[in-house]
Design a protein around this motif. Structure first.
Motif, PDB file in Angstrom:
ATOM      1  N   ALA A 131      98.337 -18.626  -6.723  1.00 13.30           N
ATOM      2  CA  ALA A 131      98.779 -18.664  -8.118  1.00 13.30           C
ATOM      3  C   ALA A 131      97.619 -18.235  -9.007  1.00 13.30           C
ATOM      4  CB  ALA A 131      99.254 -20.066  -8.506  1.00 13.30           C
ATOM      5  N   GLY A 132      97.948 -17.581 -10.097  1.00 10.26           N
ATOM      6  CA  GLY A 132      96.915 -17.053 -10.979  1.00 10.26           C
ATOM      7  C   GLY A 132      96.002 -18.114 -11.549  1.00 10.26           C
ATOM      8  N   LEU A 134      95.083 -20.833 -10.166  1.00 12.24           N
ATOM      9  CA  LEU A 134      94.152 -21.268  -9.123  1.00 12.24           C
ATOM     10  C   LEU A 134      93.013 -20.268  -8.963  1.00 12.24           C
ATOM     11  CD1 LEU A 134      96.683 -22.489  -6.388  1.00 12.24           C
ATOM     12  CD2 LEU A 134      95.518 -23.849  -8.136  1.00 12.24           C
ATOM     13  N   TRP A 135      93.325 -18.991  -9.069  1.00 19.40           N
ATOM     14  CA  TRP A 135      92.280 -17.967  -8.961  1.00 19.40           C
ATOM     15  C   TRP A 135      91.327 -18.056 -10.146  1.00 19.40           C
ATOM     16  CZ3 TRP A 135      96.702 -13.908  -8.208  1.00 19.40           C
ATOM     17  CH2 TRP A 135      97.340 -14.152  -6.995  1.00 19.40           C
ATOM     18  N   LEU A 136      91.874 -18.313 -11.323  1.00 22.23           N
ATOM     19  CA  LEU A 136      91.019 -18.506 -12.490  1.00 22.23           C
ATOM     20  C   LEU A 136      90.108 -19.717 -12.289  1.00 22.23           C
ATOM     21  CD1 LEU A 136      90.143 -17.951 -15.414  1.00 22.23           C
ATOM     22  CD2 LEU A 136      92.105 -19.318 -16.173  1.00 22.23           C
ATOM     23  N   ALA A 137      90.661 -20.791 -11.730  1.00 24.45           N
ATOM     24  CA  ALA A 137      89.872 -21.990 -11.484  1.00 24.45           C
ATOM     25  C   ALA A 137      88.732 -21.700 -10.515  1.00 24.45           C
ATOM     26  CB  ALA A 137      90.761 -23.105 -10.924  1.00 24.45           C
ATOM     27  N   GLU A 138      88.997 -20.879  -9.500  1.00 17.96           N
ATOM     28  CA  GLU A 138      87.940 -20.538  -8.545  1.00 17.96           C
ATOM     29  C   GLU A 138      86.860 -19.691  -9.199  1.00 17.96           C
ATOM     30  OE1 GLU A 138      87.235 -21.375  -5.084  1.00 17.96           O
ATOM     31  OE2 GLU A 138      88.369 -22.945  -6.107  1.00 17.96           O
ATOM     32  N   LEU A 139      87.263 -18.786 -10.068  1.00 18.95           N
ATOM     33  CA  LEU A 139      86.277 -17.984 -10.802  1.00 18.95           C
ATOM     34  C   LEU A 139      85.384 -18.889 -11.644  1.00 18.95           C
ATOM     35  CD1 LEU A 139      86.844 -14.626 -12.591  1.00 18.95           C
ATOM     36  CD2 LEU A 139      85.695 -16.472 -13.797  1.00 18.95           C
ATOM     37  N   VAL A 140      85.994 -19.815 -12.374  1.00 17.47           N
ATOM     38  CA  VAL A 140      85.234 -20.721 -13.236  1.00 17.47           C
ATOM     39  C   VAL A 140      84.323 -21.625 -12.410  1.00 17.47           C
ATOM     40  CG1 VAL A 140      85.435 -22.683 -14.811  1.00 17.47           C
ATOM     41  CG2 VAL A 140      86.924 -20.691 -15.106  1.00 17.47           C
ATOM     42  N   ALA A 141      84.860 -22.201 -11.330  1.00 23.36           N
ATOM     43  CA  ALA A 141      84.076 -23.126 -10.509  1.00 23.36           C
ATOM     44  C   ALA A 141      82.872 -22.433  -9.889  1.00 23.36           C
ATOM     45  CB  ALA A 141      84.957 -23.730  -9.413  1.00 23.36           C
ATOM     46  N   THR A 142      83.077 -21.209  -9.388  1.00 25.31           N
ATOM     47  CA  THR A 142      81.984 -20.484  -8.739  1.00 25.31           C
ATOM     48  C   THR A 142      80.947 -20.027  -9.748  1.00 25.31           C
ATOM     49  OG1 THR A 142      83.600 -19.709  -7.108  1.00 25.31           O
ATOM     50  CG2 THR A 142      81.442 -18.657  -7.097  1.00 25.31           C
ATOM     51  N   ALA A 143      81.399 -19.554 -10.910  1.00 20.54           N
ATOM     52  CA  ALA A 143      80.457 -19.142 -11.953  1.00 20.54           C
ATOM     53  C   ALA A 143      79.585 -20.319 -12.369  1.00 20.54           C
ATOM     54  CB  ALA A 143      81.213 -18.591 -13.161  1.00 20.54           C
ATOM     55  N   GLY A 144      80.194 -21.480 -12.536  1.00 20.27           N
ATOM     56  CA  GLY A 144      79.431 -22.660 -12.922  1.00 20.27           C
ATOM     57  C   GLY A 144      78.430 -23.080 -11.868  1.00 20.27           C
ATOM     58  N   LEU A 145      78.821 -22.964 -10.606  1.00 18.72           N
ATOM     59  CA  LEU A 145      77.917 -23.335  -9.523  1.00 18.72           C
ATOM     60  C   LEU A 145      76.694 -22.429  -9.489  1.00 18.72           C
ATOM     61  CD1 LEU A 145      77.330 -25.002  -6.959  1.00 18.72           C
ATOM     62  CD2 LEU A 145      78.668 -23.308  -5.674  1.00 18.72           C
ATOM     63  N   VAL A 146      76.911 -21.120  -9.556  1.00 15.56           N
ATOM     64  CA  VAL A 146      75.793 -20.169  -9.543  1.00 15.56           C
ATOM     65  C   VAL A 146      74.919 -20.368 -10.774  1.00 15.56           C
ATOM     66  CG1 VAL A 146      75.200 -17.710  -9.681  1.00 15.56           C
ATOM     67  CG2 VAL A 146      76.991 -18.482  -8.106  1.00 15.56           C
ATOM     68  N   ALA A 202      97.142 -16.633   4.042  1.00 19.67           N
ATOM     69  CA  ALA A 202      97.574 -15.644   3.055  1.00 19.67           C
ATOM     70  C   ALA A 202      96.962 -15.889   1.682  1.00 19.67           C
ATOM     71  CB  ALA A 202      99.098 -15.653   2.945  1.00 19.67           C
ATOM     72  N   SER A 203      96.492 -17.107   1.445  1.00 19.29           N
ATOM     73  CA  SER A 203      95.885 -17.441   0.152  1.00 19.29           C
ATOM     74  C   SER A 203      94.385 -17.188   0.117  1.00 19.29           C
ATOM     75  CB  SER A 203      96.142 -18.919  -0.173  1.00 19.29           C
ATOM     76  OG  SER A 203      97.516 -19.213  -0.213  1.00 19.29           O
ATOM     77  N   VAL A 204      93.792 -16.874   1.266  1.00 16.65           N
ATOM     78  CA  VAL A 204      92.336 -16.791   1.359  1.00 16.65           C
ATOM     79  C   VAL A 204      91.770 -15.602   0.590  1.00 16.65           C
ATOM     80  CG1 VAL A 204      90.411 -16.373   2.949  1.00 16.65           C
ATOM     81  CG2 VAL A 204      92.151 -18.093   3.510  1.00 16.65           C
ATOM     82  N   ALA A 205      92.329 -14.404   0.786  1.00 12.18           N
ATOM     83  CA  ALA A 205      91.739 -13.198   0.191  1.00 12.18           C
ATOM     84  C   ALA A 205      91.632 -13.280  -1.338  1.00 12.18           C
ATOM     85  CB  ALA A 205      92.528 -11.959   0.621  1.00 12.18           C
ATOM     86  N   PRO A 206      92.689 -13.709  -2.061  1.00 11.72           N
ATOM     87  CA  PRO A 206      92.531 -13.825  -3.513  1.00 11.72           C
ATOM     88  C   PRO A 206      91.485 -14.856  -3.913  1.00 11.72           C
ATOM     89  CG  PRO A 206      94.860 -13.788  -2.908  1.00 11.72           C
ATOM     90  CD  PRO A 206      94.084 -13.939  -1.643  1.00 11.72           C
ATOM     91  N   PHE A 207      91.359 -15.935  -3.152  1.00  8.31           N
ATOM     92  CA  PHE A 207      90.321 -16.923  -3.437  1.00  8.31           C
ATOM     93  C   PHE A 207      88.941 -16.294  -3.277  1.00  8.31           C
ATOM     94  CE2 PHE A 207      93.178 -20.167  -4.164  1.00  8.31           C
ATOM     95  CZ  PHE A 207      92.612 -21.431  -4.219  1.00  8.31           C
ATOM     96  N   LEU A 208      88.751 -15.517  -2.217  1.00  8.00           N
ATOM     97  CA  LEU A 208      87.455 -14.871  -2.002  1.00  8.00           C
ATOM     98  C   LEU A 208      87.132 -13.903  -3.138  1.00  8.00           C
ATOM     99  CD1 LEU A 208      87.473 -14.064   1.840  1.00  8.00           C
ATOM    100  CD2 LEU A 208      86.809 -16.167   0.672  1.00  8.00           C
ATOM    101  N   ALA A 209      88.129 -13.144  -3.563  1.00  7.50           N
ATOM    102  CA  ALA A 209      87.905 -12.193  -4.657  1.00  7.50           C
ATOM    103  C   ALA A 209      87.508 -12.929  -5.939  1.00  7.50           C
ATOM    104  CB  ALA A 209      89.171 -11.364  -4.890  1.00  7.50           C
ATOM    105  N   ALA A 210      88.186 -14.038  -6.231  1.00  6.51           N
ATOM    106  CA  ALA A 210      87.869 -14.813  -7.427  1.00  6.51           C
ATOM    107  C   ALA A 210      86.465 -15.412  -7.331  1.00  6.51           C
ATOM    108  CB  ALA A 210      88.903 -15.919  -7.616  1.00  6.51           C
ATOM    109  N   GLN A 211      86.078 -15.858  -6.152  1.00  9.71           N
ATOM    110  CA  GLN A 211      84.754 -16.441  -5.965  1.00  9.71           C
ATOM    111  C   GLN A 211      83.662 -15.394  -6.136  1.00  9.71           C
ATOM    112  OE1 GLN A 211      85.505 -18.021  -2.099  1.00  9.71           O
ATOM    113  NE2 GLN A 211      86.627 -19.793  -2.886  1.00  9.71           N
ATOM    114  N   LEU A 212      83.874 -14.218  -5.599  1.00 11.68           N
ATOM    115  CA  LEU A 212      82.881 -13.153  -5.765  1.00 11.68           C
ATOM    116  C   LEU A 212      82.748 -12.755  -7.233  1.00 11.68           C
ATOM    117  CD1 LEU A 212      83.731 -10.955  -2.643  1.00 11.68           C
ATOM    118  CD2 LEU A 212      81.644 -12.292  -3.011  1.00 11.68           C
TER     119      LEU A 212
END
Length: 260
Positions: A131-132, A134-146, A202-212
């Motif tokens: 879901a979109g 969730l991908w936004l959440a992963e982007l935010v979480a990873t950006a904050g961590l870095v 099937a949910s892994v690839a979008p999560f990886l893209a959002a994290q990168l």
């Protein structure tokens, strides 16, 4: 103060593999335990997040002096990128050793957790997380961590990383809709277990893209708020999760001519 003598690359990569395996075992194992003890999803998430906070803090404190305690490919890649123009920066050889070690360790940790609870050793997760928001959440979480990790180093407070990073991940479990994976290796490992912490393949690839993407945003935030890296001080040279340690502990003589 002279820089510490770095450990051999094989030992550092082993620390990354073992540390990532232990982290995933904590995440998956505590999720299984929680679901066996209560049907309340909120309590399950609370138990899972608390175990992760404590486990991650311990692992950073223990293995930071060995490898920098990345346990996360986006942290390794950010360390390489931010240090690529410095002699102390993480080289391609370290990246090529760390990232496969982290992914392999994550898969091993998921299998270990399943084994400890008498679950099938490998069972693909059926927990769809596509879901979109969730991908936004992963982007935010990873950006904050870095931003946190490299910001601490540039502020000269890298010694706070075991507490600060673990606390951030614990908070991000609750303020993000994805429960803050923020880690490509952990995401891949969690696809191997059909339990509370799992993620469908099937949910892994979008999560990886959002994290990168989040990692790149985190690097931009560091540059905007802290500027260029500060000169190495005695404090930063011995800190487990500081940028100087993340970017490399300085490479030994036998490795320095082969890393770039």
């Amino acid at each position: 103060m002279s820089a510490p003598v770095p450990l051999p690359l094989v030992r550092r990569a082993a620390a990354e593999a073992i540390g990532t395996a232990a982290l995933v075992a904590v995440v998956v194992g505590s999720g299984i335990q929680a679901t066996e003890l209560t049907r309340d999803v909120g309590v399950q998430l609370l138990a899972n997040s608390l175990a992760t906070v404590f486990g991650l803090g311990v692992l950073i404190a223990l293995l930071g002096p060995v490898s920098g305690a990345h346990f996360n490919p986006v942290v390794t890649l950010a360390a390489w990128y931010t240090g690529r123009r410095t002699a102390e920066g993480l080289g391609p050889r370290e990246v090529a050793a760390y990232v496969p070690a982290q992914i392999t360790g994550a898969i091993g940790g998921a299998v270990l957790a399943d084994a400890m609870f008498a679950r099938p050793l490998v069972q693909w997760s059926t927990h769809d997380r596509s879901a979109g928001h969730l991908w936004l959440a992963e982007l935010v979480a990873t950006a904050g961590l870095v931003w946190l990790i490299f910001g601490l180093a540039r502020a000269g407070r890298a010694h706070l990383a075991p507490v600060a990073v673990a606390s951030y991940i614990g908070a991000a479990y609750w303020f993000t809709s994805s429960t803050s994976f923020a880690n490509p290796a952990v995401t891949i490992g969690r696809a191997f277990t059909d339990t509370f912490a799992g993620i469908a393949p099937a949910s892994v690839a979008p999560f990886l893209a959002a994290q990168l993407a989040g990692s790149g945003l985190g690097v931009v935030l560091v540059a905007l708020t802290f500027g260029r890296p500060a000169p190495v001080t005695g404090d930063e040279a011995v800190v487990p999760h500081g940028e100087q340690c993340l970017a490399a502990p300085a490479r030994p003589a036998e490795e320095s001519t082969m890393s770039s």
